[in-house]
Design a protein around this motif. Structure first.
Motif, mmCIF file in Angstrom:
data_model
loop_
_atom_site.group_PDB
_atom_site.id
_atom_site.type_symbol
_atom_site.label_atom_id
_atom_site.label_comp_id
_atom_site.label_asym_id
_atom_site.label_seq_id
_atom_site.Cartn_x
_atom_site.Cartn_y
_atom_site.Cartn_z
ATOM 1 N N MET A 109 -15.203 3.786 24.970
ATOM 2 C CA MET A 109 -15.619 2.578 24.251
ATOM 3 C C MET A 109 -15.714 1.390 25.203
ATOM 4 N N LEU A 110 -14.773 1.331 26.135
ATOM 5 C CA LEU A 110 -14.810 0.225 27.105
ATOM 6 C C LEU A 110 -16.086 0.314 27.946
ATOM 7 N N ARG B 293 -18.826 1.433 27.059
ATOM 8 C CA ARG B 293 -20.014 1.081 26.261
ATOM 9 C C ARG B 293 -20.012 -0.377 25.798
ATOM 10 N N THR B 294 -18.921 -1.107 26.041
ATOM 11 C CA THR B 294 -18.873 -2.511 25.615
ATOM 12 C C THR B 294 -19.871 -3.316 26.436
ATOM 13 N N PRO B 295 -20.867 -3.936 25.786
ATOM 14 C CA PRO B 295 -21.889 -4.643 26.547
ATOM 15 C C PRO B 295 -21.318 -5.657 27.541
ATOM 16 N N LEU B 296 -20.253 -6.358 27.167
ATOM 17 C CA LEU B 296 -19.700 -7.345 28.100
ATOM 18 C C LEU B 296 -18.824 -6.713 29.185
ATOM 19 N N GLN B 297 -18.668 -5.375 29.134
ATOM 20 C CA GLN B 297 -18.026 -4.611 30.210
ATOM 21 C C GLN B 297 -16.605 -5.040 30.561
ATOM 22 N N ARG B 298 -15.863 -5.453 29.542
ATOM 23 C CA ARG B 298 -14.456 -5.766 29.750
ATOM 24 C C ARG B 298 -13.765 -5.789 28.398
ATOM 25 N N GLU B 299 -12.429 -5.811 28.428
ATOM 26 C CA GLU B 299 -11.683 -6.049 27.189
ATOM 27 C C GLU B 299 -11.749 -7.539 26.871
ATOM 28 N N GLY B 300 -11.572 -7.861 25.583
ATOM 29 C CA GLY B 300 -11.409 -9.262 25.221
ATOM 30 C C GLY B 300 -9.985 -9.684 25.515
ATOM 31 N N GLY C 220 -19.753 -7.219 21.713
ATOM 32 C CA GLY C 220 -21.029 -6.563 21.406
ATOM 33 C C GLY C 220 -20.896 -5.069 21.127
ATOM 34 N N LEU C 221 -19.641 -4.561 21.096
ATOM 35 C CA LEU C 221 -19.462 -3.105 20.988
ATOM 36 C C LEU C 221 -19.998 -2.518 19.679
ATOM 37 N N ALA C 222 -19.747 -3.197 18.562
ATOM 38 C CA ALA C 222 -20.229 -2.652 17.274
ATOM 39 C C ALA C 222 -21.742 -2.508 17.299
ATOM 40 N N ALA C 223 -22.404 -3.467 17.908
ATOM 41 C CA ALA C 223 -23.869 -3.434 17.940
ATOM 42 C C ALA C 223 -24.377 -2.167 18.623
#
Ligand SMILES: NC(=O)c1ccc[n+]([C@@H]2O[C@H](COP(=O)([O-])OP(=O)(O)OC[C@H]3O[C@@H](n4cnc5c(N)ncnc54)[C@H](O)[C@@H]3O)[C@@H](O)[C@H]2O)c1
Length: 281
Positions: A230-231, A233-240, A270-273
């Motif tokens: 999931m990380l 695939r996270t568009p911002l490429q980091r954890e919040g 942006g992960l859900a998207a």
């Protein structure tokens, strides 16, 4: 006689923060800049330390030990809020991750608890008050059956976990499923409750964090290879960060959000998207 050496601010509105873990503290610290804080947690030592920490930083904070799944403890919490003159912000942050407990306990802490707290505190909401319930990205991307929806629609029913288990099947009653369904139920709860909160001139919303760097999040990473995917695939490429959740809570609790109610705000980079709208590449 004037008091010295105290950070008390009786002139400020009250914010009730449920949960003195990583994210709860980040939220309490932020809200303490403009609110008195009543911070609650099942862990009496942890919440006592949390309040002392906030006071040492100049905040006006009081701890209360409270198990949100206990109607008696929640009634005592409401009583304390009443004595403090009602509240202007409620942030329900406490929750159990899938690796923290069993099906029944996760359902009760993540859904029954916040619903009991929201119901008990609603009569004490001041005009313009807001409740912010921390859900999860896990609440998104699936549609439960009508039977599951019906069970979740009564979140304070004492037999909620057993009802859910009966509908989904005992073999499906895993901690992971409890997490997903309880957070789905929480998002649905704030949507449904918007009307009743509005009758008091108050608002209720949920926030769905994606992957957030917290001690709880770190434990989940250890237990779940899926988190690493999931990380990636996270568009911002980091954890919040916890500060980014505090930013969202601060905004939603403020008058700047005065027309926002009954919604869920995804704070997920942006992960859900990409998870739910675009196939894996
Ligand atoms: N960290 C992430 O990546 C992430 C992602 C999505 C959602 N969340 C949600 O964020 C919230 C906070 O996460 P965190 O990292 O601060 O967790 P945490 O484990 O640090 O803190 C949770 C707190 O809840 C308290 N608690 C547990 N059971 C309770 C009960 N019955 N009554 C009162 N308090 C109780 C615990 O004592 C603890 O202090 C949770 O609801 C979690 O599901 C976290």
């Amino acid at each position: 006689m004037r008091k010295t050496g105290t950070s008390e601010r009786p002139d400020w509105p009250l914010a009730v923060v449920i949960g003195a873990g990583g994210m709860g503290m980040a939220v309490a610290r932020r809200l303490s800049q403009r609110h008195r804080i009543l911070i609650a947690d099942i862990d009496g030592v942890r919440v006592g330390t949390a309040a002392s920490k906030l006071r040492s930083e100049g905040g006006d904070a009081t701890p209360i030990e409270c198990d949100v799944t206990s109607p008696a403890a929640v009634a005592a919490l409401a009583n304390r809020v009443k004595k403090l003159g009602g509240f202007h912000a409620l942030a329900h942050v406490a929750g159990l991750s899938p690796s923290a407990s069993d099906f029944t306990t996760i359902v009760r802490v993540n859904l029954t608890g916040p619903a009991l707290v929201a119901e008990a505190l609603l009569p004490l909401a001041s005009t313009g008050a807001a409740a912010i319930l921390i859900a999860s990205l896990a609440a998104h991307g699936f549609t439960p059956s009508k039977e599951v929806e019906a069970a979740l629609a009564e979140p304070t029913h004492p037999k909620l976990p057993a009802r859910l288990a009966a509908v989904i099947g005992a073999d499906q009653a895993t901690p992971q499923r409890a997490y997903q369904l309880s957070k789905y139920g929480l998002v649905a709860y704030s949507r449904r409750a918007a009307r009743t909160w509005a009758e008091r001139g108050a608002r209720i919303v949920s926030i769905s964090p994606g992957l957030i760097a917290t001690p709880m999040g770190a434990v989940e990473f250890e237990h779940s290879p899926r988190k690493h995917q999931m990380l990636a695939r996270t568009p911002l490429q980091r954890e919040g960060t916890m500060l980014e959740i505090a930013d969202a809570v601060e905004f939603l609790a403020s008058d700047r959000a005065s027309f926002i109610s009954g919604i869920d705000l995804l704070v997920d980079g942006g992960l859900a998207a990409v998870l739910f709208d675009q196939p894996a590449v």
